[in-house]
Design a protein around this motif. Structure first.
Motif, PDB file in Angstrom:
ATOM      1  N   ASP A 169       0.832  -1.204   0.000  1.00 17.15           N
ATOM      2  CA  ASP A 169       0.000   0.000   0.000  1.00 17.15           C
ATOM      3  C   ASP A 169       0.875   1.266   0.000  1.00 17.15           C
ATOM      4  N   ILE A 170       0.199   2.385  -0.142  1.00 20.95           N
ATOM      5  CA  ILE A 170       0.902   3.656  -0.326  1.00 20.95           C
ATOM      6  C   ILE A 170       1.084   4.396   1.014  1.00 20.95           C
ATOM      7  N   HIS A 171       2.210   5.107   1.145  1.00 19.85           N
ATOM      8  CA  HIS A 171       2.477   6.044   2.248  1.00 19.85           C
ATOM      9  C   HIS A 171       2.207   5.452   3.639  1.00 19.85           C
ATOM     10  N   VAL A 172       2.802   4.321   3.854  1.00 18.19           N
ATOM     11  CA  VAL A 172       2.669   3.641   5.148  1.00 18.19           C
ATOM     12  C   VAL A 172       3.537   4.367   6.178  1.00 18.19           C
ATOM     13  N   LEU A 173       4.663   4.882   5.708  1.00 17.24           N
ATOM     14  CA  LEU A 173       5.496   5.774   6.537  1.00 17.24           C
ATOM     15  C   LEU A 173       5.413   7.160   5.915  1.00 17.24           C
ATOM     16  N   ARG A 174       5.049   8.144   6.730  1.00 16.58           N
ATOM     17  CA  ARG A 174       4.828   9.502   6.207  1.00 16.58           C
ATOM     18  C   ARG A 174       5.175  10.536   7.264  1.00 16.58           C
ATOM     19  N   LYS A 175       4.844  11.795   6.930  1.00 18.85           N
ATOM     20  CA  LYS A 175       5.267  12.953   7.737  1.00 18.85           C
ATOM     21  C   LYS A 175       5.105  12.728   9.251  1.00 18.85           C
ATOM     22  N   GLU A 176       3.873  12.366   9.653  1.00 17.40           N
ATOM     23  CA  GLU A 176       3.605  12.260  11.098  1.00 17.40           C
ATOM     24  C   GLU A 176       4.527  11.232  11.773  1.00 17.40           C
ATOM     25  N   HIS A 177       4.971  10.239  11.008  1.00 20.29           N
ATOM     26  CA  HIS A 177       5.874   9.229  11.568  1.00 20.29           C
ATOM     27  C   HIS A 177       7.309   9.735  11.586  1.00 20.29           C
ATOM     28  N   PHE A 178       7.748  10.374  10.471  1.00 20.71           N
ATOM     29  CA  PHE A 178       9.124  10.891  10.433  1.00 20.71           C
ATOM     30  C   PHE A 178       9.347  11.916  11.540  1.00 20.71           C
ATOM     31  N   GLU A 179       8.279  12.675  11.847  1.00 21.55           N
ATOM     32  CA  GLU A 179       8.407  13.733  12.860  1.00 21.55           C
ATOM     33  C   GLU A 179       8.826  13.198  14.226  1.00 21.55           C
ATOM     34  N   VAL A 180       8.401  11.960  14.537  1.00 19.10           N
ATOM     35  CA  VAL A 180       8.658  11.463  15.901  1.00 19.10           C
ATOM     36  C   VAL A 180       9.747  10.389  15.945  1.00 19.10           C
ATOM     37  N   MET A 181      10.337  10.049  14.796  1.00 12.66           N
ATOM     38  CA  MET A 181      11.379   8.998  14.800  1.00 12.66           C
ATOM     39  C   MET A 181      12.625   9.467  15.550  1.00 12.66           C
ATOM     40  N   LYS A 182      13.342   8.466  16.109  1.00 12.06           N
ATOM     41  CA  LYS A 182      14.570   8.756  16.849  1.00 12.06           C
ATOM     42  C   LYS A 182      15.694   9.138  15.887  1.00 12.06           C
ATOM     43  N   ASP A 183      16.696   9.791  16.418  1.00 14.79           N
ATOM     44  CA  ASP A 183      17.888  10.067  15.618  1.00 14.79           C
ATOM     45  C   ASP A 183      18.511   8.737  15.180  1.00 14.79           C
ATOM     46  N   GLY A 184      18.815   8.622  13.906  1.00  8.86           N
ATOM     47  CA  GLY A 184      19.490   7.413  13.401  1.00  8.86           C
ATOM     48  C   GLY A 184      18.535   6.323  12.950  1.00  8.86           C
ATOM     49  N   ALA A 185      17.240   6.610  12.965  1.00 10.16           N
ATOM     50  CA  ALA A 185      16.284   5.576  12.511  1.00 10.16           C
ATOM     51  C   ALA A 185      16.578   5.213  11.052  1.00 10.16           C
ATOM     52  N   ILE A 186      16.424   3.902  10.760  1.00 13.93           N
ATOM     53  CA  ILE A 186      16.665   3.419   9.389  1.00 13.93           C
ATOM     54  C   ILE A 186      15.319   3.023   8.803  1.00 13.93           C
ATOM     55  N   VAL A 187      15.032   3.468   7.583  1.00 10.80           N
ATOM     56  CA  VAL A 187      13.767   3.082   6.950  1.00 10.80           C
ATOM     57  C   VAL A 187      14.040   2.401   5.606  1.00 10.80           C
ATOM     58  N   ALA A 188      13.317   1.302   5.393  1.00  8.43           N
ATOM     59  CA  ALA A 188      13.503   0.535   4.155  1.00  8.43           C
ATOM     60  C   ALA A 188      12.152   0.002   3.707  1.00  8.43           C
ATOM     61  N   ASN A 189      12.078  -0.324   2.429  1.00  6.50           N
ATOM     62  CA  ASN A 189      10.843  -0.891   1.881  1.00  6.50           C
ATOM     63  C   ASN A 189      11.156  -2.229   1.227  1.00  6.50           C
ATOM     64  N   SER A 190      10.275  -3.203   1.463  1.00  4.96           N
ATOM     65  CA  SER A 190      10.442  -4.475   0.762  1.00  4.96           C
ATOM     66  C   SER A 190       9.198  -4.824  -0.048  1.00  4.96           C
ATOM     67  N   GLY A 191       8.288  -3.858  -0.173  1.00  2.51           N
ATOM     68  CA  GLY A 191       7.116  -4.042  -1.037  1.00  2.51           C
ATOM     69  C   GLY A 191       7.512  -3.800  -2.483  1.00  2.51           C
ATOM     70  N   HIS A 192       6.633  -4.165  -3.413  1.00  2.19           N
ATOM     71  CA  HIS A 192       7.021  -4.137  -4.834  1.00  2.19           C
ATOM     72  C   HIS A 192       7.323  -2.725  -5.348  1.00  2.19           C
ATOM     73  N   PHE A 193       6.451  -1.756  -5.026  1.00  2.00           N
ATOM     74  CA  PHE A 193       6.655  -0.403  -5.557  1.00  2.00           C
ATOM     75  C   PHE A 193       7.248   0.526  -4.508  1.00  2.00           C
ATOM     76  N   ASN A 194       7.892   1.596  -4.992  1.00  2.00           N
ATOM     77  CA  ASN A 194       8.541   2.543  -4.072  1.00  2.00           C
ATOM     78  C   ASN A 194       7.560   3.610  -3.600  1.00  2.00           C
TER      79      ASN A 194
END
Ligand code: ADE
Length: 418
Positions: free
Chosen positions: A273-298
Motif C-alpha cells: 500500500d501507499i504512504h505507510v510511513l509519512r510525515k507524522e511518523h518521520f516527525e517522531v522517529m529517533k535520531d538514526g532511525a533506518i527506513v527501508a521498503n520491501s514491497g514491490h513499488f517505491n
C-alpha cells in the motif's frame, strides 16, 4: 545478435556463471526445461515477460525458450536488473533483453513498449505494469493475447481492481496465490532476502534492536520471524484485525505506526500500500532511525515528505544509504531510495525458492497455451501445484507417507464416527 538494450555485452561471462550457479538450486525448473526441450509445448508462441532480470529469472527464460517460445524479457523494476545476467541472456542464450540497472522512468517504459511491440500472445508480469500498459496504450493487441501470468501480490491487487472495474480484458493466472509460490517465496524468500539487503546496505546488528514490520501478510510474516530469530524485538503494525491478532499470538508487539515510530530503530514496509510511513511518523522517529521498503513499488515510504521535511540530505553515506538531516536535528537513513531492498541492495530471493515460483510460472504458461481460459483472475490449477510439491520434495530427498486404503475409506465416509 538478438535485439536488446542492455548495459554492456562484455559482462556476459560473469552473468553466465551466476545463471549456472542459480541453476544448481533449481532442480524442479530444470526438470521442466528438459521436458519442454522434447515436447516444445510453447512452439512458435511469442511471449513477453516483465520480471526482475536476475539469475533465477534467466533460468525461467531458458525454460520458456526450451519450450519453443519466442521470448522478450524486460525489467519489472528499474533497480533490480543484474546487468551481467542480462548480457549473458543475450550473448549465450539468444534471448532478447531490454533492461539496464538504474534505468530512468522513460527508459523503463520504453522497454515495456519494446516488449509489447514484440506482439506477444502470452505475457508474464511481476507487478502488472506490462498488462496495464497493454490495456491503456495498446488495446488493439488485446484480442491476440491468450492470457498472462502474475508473479506478485501487488500485481494481483491491481489486476483484481481492474477486473472489478470491468477493465480487465484478458485471462490471468494469479501465480502469486499458488501455495507453491506464496508459502515459500513470499515467506522464506522475502524473509531472508530482506534481511540480506538490509545487512548488506547497513552492516547493522539485528540483535537487541527494535524492528518495526509494517504488514503481516506472508512476506511480513517471513521477515518478522527471521528478525525474531536473530534477536530483534519485533513490533508489527497492521490494518487487518485478523492479521494483527495472528501477529500478537505469534509473539510480536502490535501497535499503531504512530506509536511504533517513536521507538523503532529499523522500519520495514511490506504492505503493498501507499504512504505507510509519512510525515507524522518521520516527525517522531529517533535520531538514526533506518527506513527501508520491501514491497514491490517505491510508494510505501512517502519520500516526498522526507524531502520536504529535511533541512538537507547526504546521498550515499554508504552504498544504498541516503542520510536525511531533519529540521529537528535528527537523522533518518533511507535505504535503496525506498525501492525494494531485497533486490536493490541484495540479489533477491535465493534460487531454491524461485525454483518453485518459476516452475509454477512455466507450467501455468503451458496450461494457458493448451486451454482456452475465460477473462478472469484464475487460480493456478491444483495439478500444477501438486506436481511441483512432489518434484521439490523429491529433489530434497524427502519422502512422505501415503494414505492406506482404510484411511482413504474413512476420509471419504460420513457415517464412521466414534
Ligand atoms: N523476486 C524476488 N526475488 C527474485 C529473484 N531472485 N529473481 C526474480 N524475481 C525475484
Amino acid at each position: 545478435m538478438v535485439k536488446n538494450h542492455i548495459k554492456d555485452i562484455n559482462l556476459a561471462p560473469q552473468g553466465r556463471k551466476r545463471i549456472e550457479w542459480a541453476d544448481n538450486d533449481m532442480p524442479v525448473l530444470k526438470a521442466i526445461r528438459e521436458r519442454f526441450e522434447k515436447e516444445k509445448p510453447l512452439q512458435g508462441k511469442k511471449m513477453s515477460a516483465c520480471l526482475h532480470v536476475t539469475a533465477e529469472t534467466a533460468n525461467l527464460a531458458r525454460t520458456l525458450k526450451a519450450g519453443g517460445a519466442d521470448l522478450v524479457l524486460v525489467a519489472s523494476n528499474p533497480l533490480s536488473t543484474q546487468d551481467d545476467v542480462a548480457a549473458s541472456l543475450v550473448k549465450d542464450y539468444d534471448i532478447s533483453v531490454y533492461a539496464i540497472r538504474g534505468e530512468d522512468n522513460k527508459t523503463y517504459y520504453d522497454h515495456i513498449r519494446a516488449a509489447i511491440e514484440h506482439g506477444p500472445v502470452v505475457t508474464m508480469d511481476d507487478g502488472a505494469d506490462l498488462v496495464s500498459t497493454i490495456h491503456s496504450d495498446y488495446p488493439q493487441i488485446i484480442d491476440q493475447i491468450l492470457g498472462s501470468m502474475e508473479e506478485t501480490t501487488t500485481g494481483i491487487i491491481r489486476l483484481r481492481a481492474m477486473h472489478n472495474d470491468g477493465a480487465l480484458k484478458i485471462p490471468v493466472f494469479a501465480v502469486n496465490d499458488a501455495q507453491t509460490k506464496y508459502l515459500f517465496d513470499n515467506r522464506y524468500g522475502t524473509g531472508q532476502s530482506t534481511v540480506d539487503g538490509i545487512i548488506r546496505a547497513t552492516d547493522f546488528l539485528i540483535a537487541g534492536k527494535k524492528v518495526v514490520v509494517a504488514g503481516y501478510g506472508w512476506c511480513g510474516k517471513g521477515f518478522a520471524s527471521r528478525m525474531k530469530g536473530m534477536g530483534a524485538n519485533v513490533i508489527v503494525t497492521e490494518v487487518d484485525p485478523i492479521k494483527a491478532l495472528e501477529a500478537s499470538m505469534d509473539g510480536f508487539m502490535v501497535m499503531p505506526m504512530i506509536e511504533a515510530a517513536r521507538i523503532g530503530d529499523l522500519f520495514v514496509t511490506i504492505t503493498g500500500d501507499i504512504h505507510v510511513l509519512r510525515k507524522e511518523h518521520f516527525e517522531v522517529m529517533k535520531d538514526g532511525a533506518i527506513v527501508a521498503n520491501s514491497g514491490h513499488f517505491n510508494v510505501e515510504i512517502n519520500i516526498n515528505d522526507l524531502e520536504t521535511m529535511a533541512r538537507d540530505k547526504i546521498l550515499g553515506v554508504r552504498e544504498n544509504v541516503d542520510q536525511y538531516n531533519m529540521a529537528n536535528g535528527n537523522r533518518i537513513f533511507l535505504l535503496a531510495q525506498g525501492r525494494l531492498i531485497n533486490l536493490a541492495a541484495a540479489e533477491g530471493h535465493p534460487a531454491s525458492v524461485m525454483d518453485m515460483s518459476f516452475a509454477t510460472q512455466a507450467l501455468t504458461t503451458e496450461y494457458m497455451v493448451k486451454n482456452k481460459m475465460t477473462v478472469d483472475v484464475h487460480e493456478v490449477p491444483d495439478e500444477v501445484e501438486h506436481w511441483i510439491a512432489i518434484a521439490k520434495l523429491k529433489s530434497m530427498g524427502i519422502t512422505i507417507d501415503e494414505l492406506t486404503e482404510e484411511q482413504k475409506k474413512y476420509l471419504a465416509s460420513w457415517d464412521m464416527g466414534t
